[in-house]
Design a protein around this motif. Sequence first.
Motif, PDB file in Angstrom:
ATOM      1  N   PRO A 191       0.819  -1.213   0.000  1.00  9.86           N
ATOM      2  CA  PRO A 191       0.000   0.000   0.000  1.00  9.86           C
ATOM      3  C   PRO A 191       0.855   1.265   0.000  1.00  9.86           C
ATOM      4  O   PRO A 191       0.328   2.359  -0.121  1.00  9.86           O
ATOM      5  N   PHE A 192       2.173   1.081   0.126  1.00 14.56           N
ATOM      6  CA  PHE A 192       3.077   2.233   0.176  1.00 14.56           C
ATOM      7  C   PHE A 192       3.826   2.456  -1.139  1.00 14.56           C
ATOM      8  O   PHE A 192       4.709   3.306  -1.218  1.00 14.56           O
ATOM      9  N   ALA A 193       3.482   1.690  -2.172  1.00 14.72           N
ATOM     10  CA  ALA A 193       4.154   1.851  -3.463  1.00 14.72           C
ATOM     11  C   ALA A 193       3.863   3.229  -4.064  1.00 14.72           C
ATOM     12  O   ALA A 193       4.739   3.858  -4.649  1.00 14.72           O
ATOM     13  N   ARG A 194       2.635   3.701  -3.894  1.00 14.26           N
ATOM     14  CA  ARG A 194       2.267   5.033  -4.379  1.00 14.26           C
ATOM     15  C   ARG A 194       2.575   6.038  -3.287  1.00 14.26           C
ATOM     16  O   ARG A 194       2.235   5.838  -2.127  1.00 14.26           O
ATOM     17  N   LYS A 195       3.215   7.127  -3.653  1.00 18.13           N
ATOM     18  CA  LYS A 195       3.585   8.178  -2.697  1.00 18.13           C
ATOM     19  C   LYS A 195       2.630   9.356  -2.855  1.00 18.13           C
ATOM     20  O   LYS A 195       2.732  10.125  -3.808  1.00 18.13           O
ATOM     21  N   PRO A 196       1.699   9.505  -1.932  1.00 19.21           N
ATOM     22  CA  PRO A 196       0.673  10.534  -2.070  1.00 19.21           C
ATOM     23  C   PRO A 196       1.154  11.918  -1.641  1.00 19.21           C
ATOM     24  O   PRO A 196       2.187  12.066  -1.001  1.00 19.21           O
ATOM     25  N   VAL A 197       0.371  12.915  -1.991  1.00 18.44           N
ATOM     26  CA  VAL A 197       0.467  14.252  -1.408  1.00 18.44           C
ATOM     27  C   VAL A 197      -0.780  14.392  -0.541  1.00 18.44           C
ATOM     28  O   VAL A 197      -1.893  14.191  -1.028  1.00 18.44           O
ATOM     29  N   LEU A 198      -0.578  14.665   0.739  1.00 17.60           N
ATOM     30  CA  LEU A 198      -1.687  14.787   1.685  1.00 17.60           C
ATOM     31  C   LEU A 198      -1.746  16.233   2.159  1.00 17.60           C
ATOM     32  O   LEU A 198      -0.748  16.763   2.662  1.00 17.60           O
ATOM     33  N   THR A 199      -2.899  16.855   2.012  1.00 17.70           N
ATOM     34  CA  THR A 199      -3.037  18.275   2.316  1.00 17.70           C
ATOM     35  C   THR A 199      -4.002  18.502   3.462  1.00 17.70           C
ATOM     36  O   THR A 199      -5.121  17.995   3.449  1.00 17.70           O
ATOM     37  N   GLY A 200      -3.546  19.270   4.434  1.00 15.41           N
ATOM     38  CA  GLY A 200      -4.376  19.667   5.564  1.00 15.41           C
ATOM     39  C   GLY A 200      -4.533  21.174   5.559  1.00 15.41           C
ATOM     40  O   GLY A 200      -4.137  21.857   4.607  1.00 15.41           O
ATOM     41  N   GLU A 201      -5.100  21.712   6.628  1.00 14.32           N
ATOM     42  CA  GLU A 201      -5.274  23.160   6.739  1.00 14.32           C
ATOM     43  C   GLU A 201      -3.942  23.880   6.895  1.00 14.32           C
ATOM     44  O   GLU A 201      -3.764  24.978   6.385  1.00 14.32           O
ATOM     45  N   ARG A 202      -3.002  23.248   7.623  1.00 13.53           N
ATOM     46  CA  ARG A 202      -1.726  23.893   7.936  1.00 13.53           C
ATOM     47  C   ARG A 202      -0.531  23.282   7.229  1.00 13.53           C
ATOM     48  O   ARG A 202       0.513  23.908   7.142  1.00 13.53           O
ATOM     49  N   THR A 203      -0.667  22.037   6.826  1.00 16.60           N
ATOM     50  CA  THR A 203       0.482  21.318   6.273  1.00 16.60           C
ATOM     51  C   THR A 203       0.161  20.675   4.934  1.00 16.60           C
ATOM     52  O   THR A 203      -0.990  20.395   4.618  1.00 16.60           O
ATOM     53  N   VAL A 204       1.230  20.418   4.207  1.00 14.35           N
ATOM     54  CA  VAL A 204       1.178  19.563   3.022  1.00 14.35           C
ATOM     55  C   VAL A 204       2.268  18.521   3.228  1.00 14.35           C
ATOM     56  O   VAL A 204       3.422  18.869   3.491  1.00 14.35           O
ATOM     57  N   LEU A 205       1.874  17.254   3.138  1.00  9.35           N
ATOM     58  CA  LEU A 205       2.837  16.162   3.189  1.00  9.35           C
ATOM     59  C   LEU A 205       3.083  15.737   1.756  1.00  9.35           C
ATOM     60  O   LEU A 205       2.135  15.484   1.017  1.00  9.35           O
ATOM     61  N   ARG A 206       4.339  15.682   1.380  1.00  6.58           N
ATOM     62  CA  ARG A 206       4.688  15.353  -0.007  1.00  6.58           C
ATOM     63  C   ARG A 206       5.880  14.407  -0.029  1.00  6.58           C
ATOM     64  O   ARG A 206       6.639  14.323   0.938  1.00  6.58           O
ATOM     65  N   PRO A 207       6.076  13.718  -1.155  1.00  4.58           N
ATOM     66  CA  PRO A 207       7.251  12.855  -1.266  1.00  4.58           C
ATOM     67  C   PRO A 207       8.546  13.671  -1.179  1.00  4.58           C
ATOM     68  O   PRO A 207       8.599  14.839  -1.588  1.00  4.58           O
ATOM     69  N   PHE A 208       9.569  13.050  -0.639  1.00  2.97           N
ATOM     70  CA  PHE A 208      10.888  13.681  -0.547  1.00  2.97           C
ATOM     71  C   PHE A 208      11.592  13.688  -1.891  1.00  2.97           C
ATOM     72  O   PHE A 208      11.324  12.854  -2.754  1.00  2.97           O
ATOM     73  N   THR A 209      12.524  14.620  -2.048  1.00  5.72           N
ATOM     74  CA  THR A 209      13.435  14.659  -3.191  1.00  5.72           C
ATOM     75  C   THR A 209      14.850  14.846  -2.654  1.00  5.72           C
ATOM     76  O   THR A 209      15.043  15.227  -1.483  1.00  5.72           O
ATOM     77  N   GLU A 210      15.836  14.632  -3.494  1.00  5.89           N
ATOM     78  CA  GLU A 210      17.230  14.868  -3.109  1.00  5.89           C
ATOM     79  C   GLU A 210      17.433  16.295  -2.625  1.00  5.89           C
ATOM     80  O   GLU A 210      18.241  16.547  -1.738  1.00  5.89           O
ATOM     81  N   ALA A 211      16.708  17.233  -3.207  1.00  4.09           N
ATOM     82  CA  ALA A 211      16.858  18.647  -2.860  1.00  4.09           C
ATOM     83  C   ALA A 211      16.486  18.939  -1.403  1.00  4.09           C
ATOM     84  O   ALA A 211      16.864  19.990  -0.869  1.00  4.09           O
ATOM     85  N   ASP A 212      15.772  18.024  -0.751  1.00  5.66           N
ATOM     86  CA  ASP A 212      15.388  18.221   0.646  1.00  5.66           C
ATOM     87  C   ASP A 212      16.514  17.894   1.626  1.00  5.66           C
ATOM     88  O   ASP A 212      16.402  18.191   2.820  1.00  5.66           O
ATOM     89  N   ALA A 213      17.584  17.303   1.152  1.00  6.55           N
ATOM     90  CA  ALA A 213      18.639  16.808   2.037  1.00  6.55           C
ATOM     91  C   ALA A 213      19.274  17.914   2.881  1.00  6.55           C
ATOM     92  O   ALA A 213      19.497  17.724   4.078  1.00  6.55           O
ATOM     93  N   GLU A 214      19.541  19.055   2.306  1.00  2.00           N
ATOM     94  CA  GLU A 214      20.214  20.118   3.054  1.00  2.00           C
ATOM     95  C   GLU A 214      19.334  20.622   4.209  1.00  2.00           C
ATOM     96  O   GLU A 214      19.799  20.788   5.342  1.00  2.00           O
TER      97      GLU A 214
END
Length: 184
Positions: free
Chosen positions: A5-28
């Motif tokens: 069930p984790f093969a697809r990486k969703p974007v989950l949006t709330g009132e205050r946050t957005v959860l999104r898949p990571f990218t290499e650019a997030d490392a720093e």
Amino acid sequence: MTLSPFARKPVLTGERTVLRPFTEADAETMAAIIEDPEVVRFTGGPASFAPERLRSWYGSRGAQDDRLDLAVTDRATGELVGEVVLNDWDPDHRHATFRTLVGPRGRGRGLGTEAARLIVGYGFATAGLHRIGLEAYADNVRARHVYEKLGFVVEGVRRQVALHDGVWRDEVVMGLLAEEWKAA
């Protein structure tokens, strides 16, 4: 073989946050977050990782079909403030482990609570989990408060599992079942 069930990486949006898949650019940004003294204290992890290791780690999260790692971002600014993870997936028993960390710029504004609610909800409603478990240091009052608000219950205490600055720390084991989530 069970399709994850984790093969697809969703974007989950709330009132205050957005959860999104990571990218290499997030490392720093994540390097600064995981080096924060409070994050180090409550994750028990080392304070720093080599930049290339972090780029590889965060860049590869989308390819992992046995876990879900999502970046926690402030919806108003887009700033990356932490992560939420469902891992240790057990397909036979529909169980996963939850963990999270939020850096200093994301604390005290409800971002961590909403991020946790979003990924736990996804775990039960979309991924079909029956149980989500977690472990937290007993002295991590802020995190335990969030987990209890979400409905997690203490299932036990692992006594004196970690030595930090000369003091032994207990670890609390918590769990939440799908029917408890629905009832809340």
